[in-house]
Design a protein around this motif. Structure first.
Motif, short mmCIF file in Angstrom:
data_model
loop_
_atom_site.label_atom_id
_atom_site.label_comp_id
_atom_site.label_asym_id
_atom_site.label_seq_id
_atom_site.Cartn_x
_atom_site.Cartn_y
_atom_site.Cartn_z
N ILE A 347 0.84 -1.20 0.00
CA ILE A 347 0.00 0.00 0.00
C ILE A 347 0.88 1.25 0.00
CG2 ILE A 347 -1.71 1.31 1.32
CD1 ILE A 347 -2.82 -1.39 2.28
N TRP A 348 1.96 1.24 0.81
CA TRP A 348 2.89 2.38 0.83
C TRP A 348 3.48 2.62 -0.57
CZ3 TRP A 348 6.09 1.05 5.86
CH2 TRP A 348 5.33 1.40 6.99
N MET A 349 3.85 1.53 -1.23
CA MET A 349 4.51 1.63 -2.53
C MET A 349 3.55 2.08 -3.64
SD MET A 349 6.78 -1.88 -2.30
CE MET A 349 7.19 -1.83 -4.04
N THR A 350 2.29 1.67 -3.57
CA THR A 350 1.35 1.95 -4.66
C THR A 350 0.53 3.23 -4.46
OG1 THR A 350 -0.29 0.52 -3.59
CG2 THR A 350 1.13 -0.48 -5.27
N SER A 351 0.24 3.59 -3.23
CA SER A 351 -0.61 4.78 -3.02
C SER A 351 -0.20 5.63 -1.83
CB SER A 351 -2.07 4.36 -2.88
OG SER A 351 -2.25 3.49 -1.78
N GLY A 352 0.99 5.37 -1.28
CA GLY A 352 1.48 6.19 -0.18
C GLY A 352 0.91 5.84 1.18
N ARG A 353 1.25 6.68 2.14
CA ARG A 353 0.80 6.46 3.51
C ARG A 353 -0.46 7.27 3.78
NH1 ARG A 353 6.19 6.02 7.34
NH2 ARG A 353 7.44 4.75 5.93
N PRO A 354 -1.23 6.89 4.82
CA PRO A 354 -1.06 5.73 5.70
C PRO A 354 -1.61 4.46 5.07
CG PRO A 354 -3.00 6.96 6.36
CD PRO A 354 -2.39 7.72 5.21
N ALA A 355 -1.18 3.32 5.60
CA ALA A 355 -1.68 2.04 5.10
C ALA A 355 -3.00 1.66 5.75
CB ALA A 355 -0.65 0.94 5.35
N MET A 377 -8.66 3.00 -0.82
CA MET A 377 -9.04 4.12 -1.68
C MET A 377 -7.93 5.17 -1.70
SD MET A 377 -13.02 4.44 -0.39
CE MET A 377 -13.65 5.27 -1.83
N PHE A 378 -7.94 6.01 -2.71
CA PHE A 378 -6.96 7.09 -2.79
C PHE A 378 -7.19 8.08 -1.66
CE2 PHE A 378 -7.18 5.64 -7.26
CZ PHE A 378 -5.83 5.39 -7.48
N MET A 379 -6.12 8.71 -1.25
CA MET A 379 -6.22 9.72 -0.19
C MET A 379 -7.01 10.91 -0.70
SD MET A 379 -4.75 8.60 2.53
CE MET A 379 -4.55 10.12 3.45
N ARG A 380 -7.82 11.51 0.18
CA ARG A 380 -8.57 12.70 -0.18
C ARG A 380 -8.20 13.84 0.75
NH1 ARG A 380 -12.70 13.84 3.28
NH2 ARG A 380 -13.33 12.20 4.75
#
Length: 510
Positions: A347-355, A377-380
């Motif tokens: 999750i960190w590698m594909t869409s960043g933090r937090p997991a 989901m993507f961060m908002r």
């Protein structure tokens, strides 16, 4: 003998699917039965074939005979040394049969209402027999370690289970086919023609049931009119006379009318019908028996005070379940720790933090707790207002990895900590977001009843109804949650576990 009124025609009935419009001549034996009244000379087999206990007994006897025969034949063919000892042969047979019968009972294998021809049941049957094989082997070979004379053949046991699986499925399908053919020739007599009857008719049309329905109005005000403007019309005839002349072409009577409209005389006749002729269902009991859910609109605020609830303040299973939750969640957290670390890194590698995704959810008795899930989901923007509370099919907010996590239910792994911590159980109603729960409690009657038990990672509603995307979906899922609360038991939890495995294997998660 009671005389038949000149205007009555017991020798004919009207029927054609749901719409009653074709006059057909009954066979001679049914004419005699109708003229003689319901209490005289009824066909014994016709009376017995609708009995739940007879169907369950037939399945059970078939399973016992099938297993004993298969185990004996396989043991004889393979010249198993263990087979020559009658006592030990009976001992193994007894242990295996107890485990098999219990496993099939849990998945509804002895319930006449279970659709044993479906793919869902087939999968559950395979899982149940496989589980029975594993548990039986564990018991038998654990006992063999303490008695050197016991040397049961693993090959014989495995081959016997391998043969039992398809054979037991085959005769269940054949039995079900026969019951379906018999049921298709009969109908349910529905007492009522108002809104309750219309709602029931709509639900019936959307169900797997294919038996005919014959609606009758207790006040004879809507004779010939279709229910809710569609389908089956209300048939002509007085309900009291029909109850006196019930024949074997009726599978039962369904009450789709409020009790205060029935009257003391009709209620007394219905009681006699229940105990002397055929089953009389309330809407609630029909929903539970055939669809395993509770109709929200037919219960009242005193529903939890009724008798028959498995859930109680001093229920031993309540404490046993908590011990199981504690042990199972702790063990799973240890076993799944490497997977949790791997998914966190992905999750960190594909869409960043937090997991991890944190959200306030409603627990037992309305207590608020923080639920943990893997973020899918993507961060908002934190200041962005949430306009849609639901995740839709193909929702663009869901990440590519998140879709797989949801499908395999791996996004819920962090909730094992909530179970270990006591906020949740492994099995129970879905833990709803506080904003959703507040909205549902205002619009859905008796929604608060689902907070009588702890929420769970999986549950009866989750395995029987797809992911909710509206208030109507929440209403439908509540019917299953109320069924779970009423039938809170080890058997139902075991059934949910098997259905959850089926859901994961066939990728039905979202």
């Amino acid at each position: 003998m009671r005389q038949t009124a000149p205007t009555e025609q017991p020798a004919t009935v009207r029927r054609s699917g749901f719409i009653v419009d074709e006059v057909i001549e009954l066979p001679a034996w049914q004419q005699i039965e109708a003229k003689a009244g319901t209490g005289e000379k009824r066909n014994l087999w016709a009376r017995m074939r609708g009995q739940d206990w007879l169907v369950a007994l037939s399945y059970m006897v078939s399973d016992i005979v099938c297993w004993v025969a298969l185990y004996a034949v396989v043991g004889y063919v393979r010249r198993d040394a263990f087979f020559v000892s009658p006592l030990e042969f009976m001992l193994v047979d007894g242990v295996v049969l107890i485990v098999i019968l219990q496993a099939l009972y849990i998945i509804g294998g002895y319930d006449r209402n279970t659709e044993t021809r479906s793919l869902t049941y087939t999968t559950e049957h395979i899982l149940a027999v496989a589980t029975a094989a594993a548990i039986s082997s564990l018991i038998i070979y654990s006992a063999a370690t303490f008695d050197a004379t016991m040397k049961p053949s693993r090959g014989v046991l495995l081959l016997s289970f391998a043969a039992f699986l398809p054979v037991s499925l085959l005769y269940r399908r054949l039995f079900r086919e026969g019951m379906a053919t018999s049921a298709a020739q009969r109908a349910f007599l529905v007492v009522g023609s108002g809104q309750l009857a219309a709602d029931f008719y709509e639900a019936y049309l959307n169900s797997p049931n294919r038996q005919r329905l014959e609606f009758v109005d207790i006040a004879q005000e809507r004779v010939g009119q279709p229910i809710a403007g569609k389908g089956s019309p209300v048939i002509e005839g007085d309900i009291r006379t029909k109850l006196e002349r019930l024949t074997n072409r009726y599978s039962g009577v369904i009450l789709a009318e409020s009790v205060d409209r029935l009257g003391a005389d009709l209620l007394a006749r219905l009681v006699r019908t229940q105990f002397q002729q055929t089953r009389v269902y309330t809407l609630e009991s029909f929903y539970e028996a055939y669809w395993r859910k509770v109709p929200v609109r037919s219960i009242d605020p005193f529903w939890p005070l009724q008798m028959g609830f498995q859930l109680a303040r001093i229920s031993p299973y309540h404490y046993l379940k908590r011990l199981f939750d504690l042990a199972a969640s702790g063990l799973l957290l240890v076993i799944c720790f490497p997977l949790i670390v791997l998914l966190t890194c992905l999750i960190w590698m594909t869409s960043g933090r937090p997991a991890l995704f944190r959200q306030a959810r409603v627990g037992r008795e309305g207590d608020i707790f923080t639920a943990y899930k893997f973020r899918t989901m993507f961060m908002r923007d934190p200041n962005e207002e949430v306009t849609d509370m639901y995740t839709r099919e193909g929702d663009p907010r869901v990440t590519r990895l998140g879709r797989w996590l949801r499908k395999l239910r791996l996004d819920e792994l962090p909730q094992l900590w909530n179970v270990f911590n006591g906020d949740m159980s492994l099995i129970g109603p879905r833990a709803e977001w506080t904003k959703c729960a507040e909205q549902y409690e205002k619009k859905i009657p008796f929604y608060h009843f689902r907070h009588l038990v702890k929420p769970g990672i999986t549950g009866w509603a989750q395995v029987n109804y797809p992911y909710g995307e509206s208030e109507e979906d929440a209403m439908q899922k509540l019917k299953y949650d109320l069924y779970y609360i009423r039938h809170y038991s080890l058997k139902l939890d075991a059934m949910i576990v098997l259905k959850t495995i089926h859901t994961i294997l066939f990728g039905k998660g979202r």
